[in-house]
Design an enzyme around this catalytic site. Structure first.
Site, mmCIF file in Angstrom:
data_model
loop_
_atom_site.group_PDB
_atom_site.id
_atom_site.type_symbol
_atom_site.label_atom_id
_atom_site.label_comp_id
_atom_site.label_asym_id
_atom_site.label_seq_id
_atom_site.Cartn_x
_atom_site.Cartn_y
_atom_site.Cartn_z
ATOM 1 N N GLU A 140 1.135 80.942 -110.912
ATOM 2 C CA GLU A 140 2.179 81.734 -110.269
ATOM 3 C C GLU A 140 2.979 80.839 -109.328
ATOM 4 O O GLU A 140 2.398 80.083 -108.553
ATOM 5 C CB GLU A 140 1.578 82.895 -109.460
ATOM 6 C CG GLU A 140 2.658 83.829 -108.946
ATOM 7 C CD GLU A 140 2.124 85.022 -108.167
ATOM 8 O OE1 GLU A 140 2.927 85.859 -107.744
ATOM 9 O OE2 GLU A 140 0.902 85.125 -107.980
ATOM 10 N N ALA A 285 -4.607 82.206 -101.985
ATOM 11 C CA ALA A 285 -5.456 82.557 -103.121
ATOM 12 C C ALA A 285 -4.569 83.078 -104.231
ATOM 13 O O ALA A 285 -3.394 83.365 -104.035
ATOM 14 C CB ALA A 285 -6.499 83.608 -102.721
ATOM 15 N N MET A 286 -5.160 83.215 -105.424
ATOM 16 C CA MET A 286 -4.414 83.660 -106.593
ATOM 17 C C MET A 286 -5.242 84.643 -107.384
ATOM 18 O O MET A 286 -6.412 84.393 -107.672
ATOM 19 C CB MET A 286 -4.048 82.452 -107.463
ATOM 20 C CG MET A 286 -3.267 82.813 -108.706
ATOM 21 S SD MET A 286 -1.739 83.678 -108.314
ATOM 22 C CE MET A 286 -1.603 84.764 -109.717
ATOM 23 N N GLU A 287 -4.613 85.767 -107.782
ATOM 24 C CA GLU A 287 -5.326 86.908 -108.363
ATOM 25 C C GLU A 287 -5.484 86.840 -109.867
ATOM 26 O O GLU A 287 -5.599 87.882 -110.514
ATOM 27 C CB GLU A 287 -4.600 88.202 -107.993
ATOM 28 C CG GLU A 287 -3.261 88.440 -108.698
ATOM 29 C CD GLU A 287 -2.049 87.926 -107.947
ATOM 30 O OE1 GLU A 287 -0.931 88.352 -108.260
ATOM 31 O OE2 GLU A 287 -2.225 87.083 -107.038
ATOM 32 N N ASN A 288 -5.507 85.652 -110.483
ATOM 33 C CA ASN A 288 -5.662 85.560 -111.936
ATOM 34 C C ASN A 288 -6.696 86.565 -112.411
ATOM 35 O O ASN A 288 -7.782 86.665 -111.850
ATOM 36 C CB ASN A 288 -6.117 84.156 -112.346
ATOM 37 C CG ASN A 288 -5.387 83.073 -111.600
ATOM 38 O OD1 ASN A 288 -4.191 82.943 -111.712
ATOM 39 N ND2 ASN A 288 -6.125 82.315 -110.808
ATOM 40 N N HIS A 320 -7.576 91.455 -100.758
ATOM 41 C CA HIS A 320 -6.199 91.415 -101.270
ATOM 42 C C HIS A 320 -6.180 91.028 -102.748
ATOM 43 O O HIS A 320 -5.546 91.703 -103.566
ATOM 44 C CB HIS A 320 -5.394 90.409 -100.454
ATOM 45 C CG HIS A 320 -3.969 90.274 -100.883
ATOM 46 N ND1 HIS A 320 -2.942 90.968 -100.296
ATOM 47 C CD2 HIS A 320 -3.394 89.507 -101.851
ATOM 48 C CE1 HIS A 320 -1.798 90.651 -100.876
ATOM 49 N NE2 HIS A 320 -2.044 89.759 -101.831
ATOM 50 N N GLU A 321 -6.871 89.949 -103.092
ATOM 51 C CA GLU A 321 -6.835 89.492 -104.484
ATOM 52 C C GLU A 321 -7.555 90.466 -105.414
ATOM 53 O O GLU A 321 -7.138 90.674 -106.560
ATOM 54 C CB GLU A 321 -7.430 88.091 -104.603
ATOM 55 C CG GLU A 321 -6.799 87.050 -103.695
ATOM 56 C CD GLU A 321 -5.285 86.976 -103.773
ATOM 57 O OE1 GLU A 321 -4.722 87.275 -104.855
ATOM 58 O OE2 GLU A 321 -4.652 86.650 -102.760
ATOM 59 N N HIS A 324 -5.287 93.358 -106.155
ATOM 60 C CA HIS A 324 -4.283 92.979 -107.148
ATOM 61 C C HIS A 324 -4.738 93.317 -108.569
ATOM 62 O O HIS A 324 -3.890 93.407 -109.471
ATOM 63 C CB HIS A 324 -4.014 91.480 -107.078
ATOM 64 C CG HIS A 324 -2.842 91.102 -106.235
ATOM 65 N ND1 HIS A 324 -1.626 91.743 -106.286
ATOM 66 C CD2 HIS A 324 -2.685 90.105 -105.316
ATOM 67 C CE1 HIS A 324 -0.786 91.170 -105.442
ATOM 68 N NE2 HIS A 324 -1.399 90.178 -104.840
ATOM 69 N N GLU A 343 3.164 92.414 -104.166
ATOM 70 C CA GLU A 343 2.689 91.770 -102.934
ATOM 71 C C GLU A 343 2.770 92.683 -101.718
ATOM 72 O O GLU A 343 1.819 92.777 -100.943
ATOM 73 C CB GLU A 343 3.453 90.466 -102.694
ATOM 74 C CG GLU A 343 3.208 89.404 -103.751
ATOM 75 C CD GLU A 343 1.747 88.985 -103.864
ATOM 76 O OE1 GLU A 343 0.937 89.328 -102.989
ATOM 77 O OE2 GLU A 343 1.409 88.314 -104.861
#
Length: 931
Positions: A140, A285-288, A320-321, A324, A343
């Protein structure tokens, strides 16, 4: 132009109005990764479906810049294309195939692409990159195009099957999204192994992820009736040395799953949910989908190495992640203009989660006062972040609507506006929706419709608004303007009391001047917003009832929908003081002529804890600006500052001794406004050194005014219980350490001894670093490069812990009166790394964004320019964030403004200037700020 088909090698403007669907949908993607640190080969097979009535032209995009992809081969339906059968635009990175096979709508086309990447050379940390011997991805917003040519746009959702092949010793753990189908040794080479992952859920390419490395795992199973086998595996992967610090993250993940099911009815839809921590990461962080990749700062938490704030951040970001998974993954954005759809909504959800966790959700039942105080502290912290970051952004050249109409670089729109202001817009919708339904659950009803109607789709902010409106019955047609207008609205309030009629008349006005990217549009007219104003009335006895629109109560929700409106309250028996914008019901700047005694009354008697805090913030601001301005038209500055000091200290003392108030809330009352918030109140000719000195003077005078109370409080707040990050214990530590900071300001040697003793004897990082910070900030040091013994001890204790050493660097980089030569010694330290964002930010960003005294000097501006040049060659996205330190150059006193302007011009002449950096610098020069 077709939206989202862009490359970082060329600057183009993308417009929301130009959105078109892709010519081809991609139903499934199969990828084979032959993983090596410097030469990874990727074979991608995509099954396409032609969109009805669309041109038979394939347009995909790849990024070859700074360690990006090398194309080896492309084939269609088994036929390898020759060089003259496709085209790659060198400027945009768009790969075009003009003569695609003619198909019926039910036919499919198979496209195979072979690419090669070098993860070790990829210092951008986008796409596939190496970190500490392991391999990670970040896709992302536009990182997937650094792995292979693809549509790489959020509305193309595909099912992925991934085969990872790697050396068993170097990369024993092989992870991707979804479920592990097979794994084993490679039949042709028993030194290598493979893993086959299949994601059952369609997803856009920005949610794709793989991880390969030598990692340890902390895991647990939970019962889950929503998946086939009735339970789900939760896993936290880290470097082996960090495994002991992952339990809090695992507990937070379980708490998130429980909370989301209870609060929004959203269940975990995966048999396996993985979180992987990496030290080199551009963001938080990233919500993959099912394979979240996190900055270690938001996973690792142990009492000896993490503060209470760290524990809170881990809990919030884990939540949060995870949230998502539904608001971002199951339902995603149609295009990047809708970024706040996922977001802003998810920030709001994680804020609710954090507040509920602080109030004891799922644990022991707390008293009503304790619950209210705990939630108020969370709300206060949210608003502090909003005002310090987003309000300033709204004043600058990058000011933009929550849903912008155009962008050059999407990475520049991952902003406080999209996230924090986006969350406030959702919060307002919830307030309006719940108020519109007799049962107060209108927002939940709307969310249920949203999830049911759009599951598995890529949608827009308008779709969300329609769902909330339908579920609650509230008319959000005017409210929609919040998505369209930039800037922080200003609400002016005026009140008149008629004692004879027992009537109070409140007049509210709103204005929202053009800012940022709106200024270029000379024809722009900004119609009024729908602003919810939650309010009550107070007299000397406290909150009073009044009648408005036939409702007699102590709190009213006003709907400000016009430029000016009048609201009349009946049955008001004495002169009231209005408590406006309770809970900060709208992200606006409120102007009301409160007297000093009005604010003291609100601080003492308001039933809304947020507005008690807001009242003392206003008193602090007046006190600070009395020092800053030196004179007043009505009263001598020294008389005014002493008057305010007496009011604040006299009002605070009984509050600090009130056993019914949470310690954390008391701590917030002792914290003066942060520098950035104060600076945002100054329209022009800002003198940063004078403002910083004024703030310091108020803190010192506050400490002197409370000096008899501070030592007693410090002793009363001692706690020898085993460490817990719960809100009660954390609040006690927060208050005790705030008291210690103030006590040190009094010059009392006993305070210094207590700080030294606290540093030596404590077993938790919260107390240790608070003591060290106090000693560094307030103990006289003859030569700044001769650090306190405690600072040397701190480094030796924790030199093997990257996150703690980040704190060590940050403490020193924010010392206000050091010279740049001292900062250069930090950059020369063996532990400093330009290529690690956390470490670089702990020094460079701290100087440029959190040390106004040092930054706003000629040497500070040179430091910014030199650092920017360094980062441009390493990590353009992080460089763009650093560029924003100059956003508001026009606000400063002439000598500083001229120096900043000159540095921006020099920066624009740097070689190989990335488009994201150029966009920010050009907008800074061309746009005026607004206040």
């Amino acid at each position: 132009m077709t939206t989202n088909l862009r490359s970082k090698t060329a600057s183009t403007v993308t417009y929301r109005a130009d959105y078109t669907q892709p010519n081809y949908w991609v139903d499934s993607v199969s990828m084979i990764f032959d993983l090596h640190a410097t030469h990874t080969c990727i074979a991608t097979t995509s099954i396409l479906r032609h969109r009805e009535n669309a041109p038979s032209i394939l347009e995909w995009v790849g990024d070859t810049s700074k360690g990006g992809i090398v194309l080896e081969e492309i084939s269609i339906n088994g036929t390898i294309l020759t060089a003259n059968e496709f085209n790659i635009n060198a400027d945009t990175g768009i790969l075009s195939v003009l003569n695609m096979p003619k198909t019926n709508l039910t036919d499919s086309i198979t496209v195979k692409v072979k690419t090669v990447v070098n993860p070790t050379d990829n210092t951008t940390l986008m796409g596939l990159y190496a970190s500490q011997g392991n391999l990670f991805t970040q896709c992302e917003a536009e990182g997937f195009r650094r792995i292979t040519y693809a549509p790489d746009r959020p509305d193309v959702m595909s099912r992925y099957t991934v085969i990872l092949c790697a050396d068993k010793n170097q990369y024993p753990v092989l992870l991707s999204n979804g479920n592990l189908i097979f794994s084993g040794d490679m039949p042709t080479d028993n030194q290598r192994h493979y893993a086959v992952w299949q994601d059952p859920h369609p997803k856009p390419s920005y949610l794709f992820a793989i991880v390969a490395g030598d990692l340890a795992v902390n895991e647990t199973w939970i019962d889950n009736p929503y998946v086939n086998n009735g339970r789900s595996l939760l896993q936290i992967y880290t470097r082996p040395a960090d495994q002991l610090a992952t339990q809090w993250a695992l507990d937070s993940l379980k708490a998130s799953i429980t909370w989301d099911l209870h609060t929004f009815g959203r269940y975990l839809d995966l048999e396996r949910y993985m979180v992987v921590a990496v030290g080199d990461f551009n963001m938080g962080a990233m919500e993959n989908k099912g394979l979240n990749i996190f900055n270690t700062a938001y996973v690792l938490a142990h009492p000896e190495t993490a503060t209470d704030t760290d524990f809170n951040n881990v809990e919030a970001v884990i939540g949060h992640e995870y949230f998502h998974n539904w608001t971002g993954n199951r339902i995603t954005c149609r295009d990047w203009f809708q970024l706040t759809l996922k977001e802003g909504l998810t920030v709001y959800r994680d804020q609710l989660f954090s507040a509920d966790q602080a109030a004891g959700f799922g644990h022991a039942v707390l008293s009503e006062v304790a619950v209210s105080s705990a939630k108020a502290v969370c709300r206060i912290n949210d608003v502090i972040t909003l005002k310090a970051a987003q309000f300033g952004e709204d004043m600058g050249p990058m000011a933009h609507p929550v849903r912008p109409d155009s962008f050059e670089e999407i990475s520049n729109f991952y902003t406080a506006t999209v996230y924090e202001k986006g969350a406030e817009i959702i919060r307002m919708q919830a307030l309006l929706a719940n108020a519109a339904t007799p049962t107060g659950d209108g927002f939940r009803r709307g969310m249920d419709i949203y999830f049911e109607r759009y599951d598995g789709q890529a949608v827009t902010c308008d779709d969300f608004l329609h769902a909330i409106s339908e579920g609650s019955g509230v008319d959000l047609s005017q409210f929609k303007r919040w998505y369209e207008q930039a800037g922080t609205p200003i609400v002016t309030a005026m009140g008149i009391y008629d004692a004879t009629a027992k009537r109070y008349t409140l007049t509210l006005q709103q204005r929202n001047p053009s800012v940022g990217i709106e200024i270029a549009n000379l024809a722009l007219t900004k119609p009024p917003l729908h602003i919810p104003v939650l309010m009550g009335l107070l007299n000397q006895e406290g909150v009073i009832n009044s009648t408005f629109n036939g409702q007699c109560t102590d709190e009213h929700l006003l709907h400000l929908t016009q430029i000016e409106q009048v609201f009349v309250f009946e049955g008001v028996t004495s002169q009231p003081v209005p408590s406006l914008l309770r809970h900060f019901s709208a992200p606006v700047k409120l102007q009301y002529q409160y007297s000093h005694t009005d604010l003291a009354l609100l601080l003492s008697r308001d039933s809304d804890a947020f507005n008690r805090w807001e009242a003392i913030q206003r008193l602090y601001e007046r006190w600070i600006f009395a020092y800053y301005e030196n004179t007043s038209s009505a009263i001598d500055s020294s008389v005014l500052t002493n008057l305010l000091a007496n009011i604040v200290c006299r009002t605070l003392t009984p509050i600090l001794n009130d056993i019914n108030l949470a310690a954390a809330f008391k701590a917030t009352l002792l914290n003066v406004p942060v520098y950035n918030t104060l600076a945002d109140s100054i329209a022009d000719n800002l003198r940063p050194h004078a403002l910083y000195a004024a703030r310091e003077s108020v803190i010192n005078q506050l400490a002197q005014g409370l000096k008899n109370t501070l030592p007693i409080l410090y002793e009363q707040l001692s706690n020898h219980a085993p460490y817990s990050p719960d809100s009660t214990q954390a609040g006690t530590r927060a208050l005790r350490n705030t008291v210690l900071m103030l006590w040190l300001r009094t010059g009392d040697r006993i305070a210094v001894q207590h700080a030294q003793g606290q540093y030596r004897r404590t077993h938790n990082m919260t107390n240790r670093i608070a003591a060290l910070s106090g000693l560094l900030q307030h103990t006289v040091i003859n030569e700044i490069d001769e650090l306190l013994p405690e600072a040397d001890d701190f480094y030796l204790r924790f030199e093997d812990n990257d996150l703690v050493i980040d704190k060590w660097f940050a403490l020193q980089a924010t010392l206000p009166y050091v010279k740049i030569s001292f900062i250069q010694t930090l950059l020369a330290h063996p532990a400093f790394k330009w290529t690690t964002p956390n470490r670089m930010r702990s020094v460079v960003f701290r100087v440029c964004f959190a040390n106004p005294v040092l930054f706003h000097t000629e040497a500070g501006y040179d430091f910014w320019l030199n650092s920017l040049e360094q980062l441009i060659a390493i990590n353009p996205d992080v460089a763009a964030r650093l560029a924003r330190a100059m956003d508001l150059w026009q606000r400063y006193e002439p000598s500083l403004a001229q120096a900043m302007y000159a540095k921006i011009q020099q920066a624009l002449k740097l070689p190989d200037l990335p488009n994201g950096v150029a966009e920010i610098l050009n907008k800074a020069l061309l746009n005026k700020y607004s206040i």
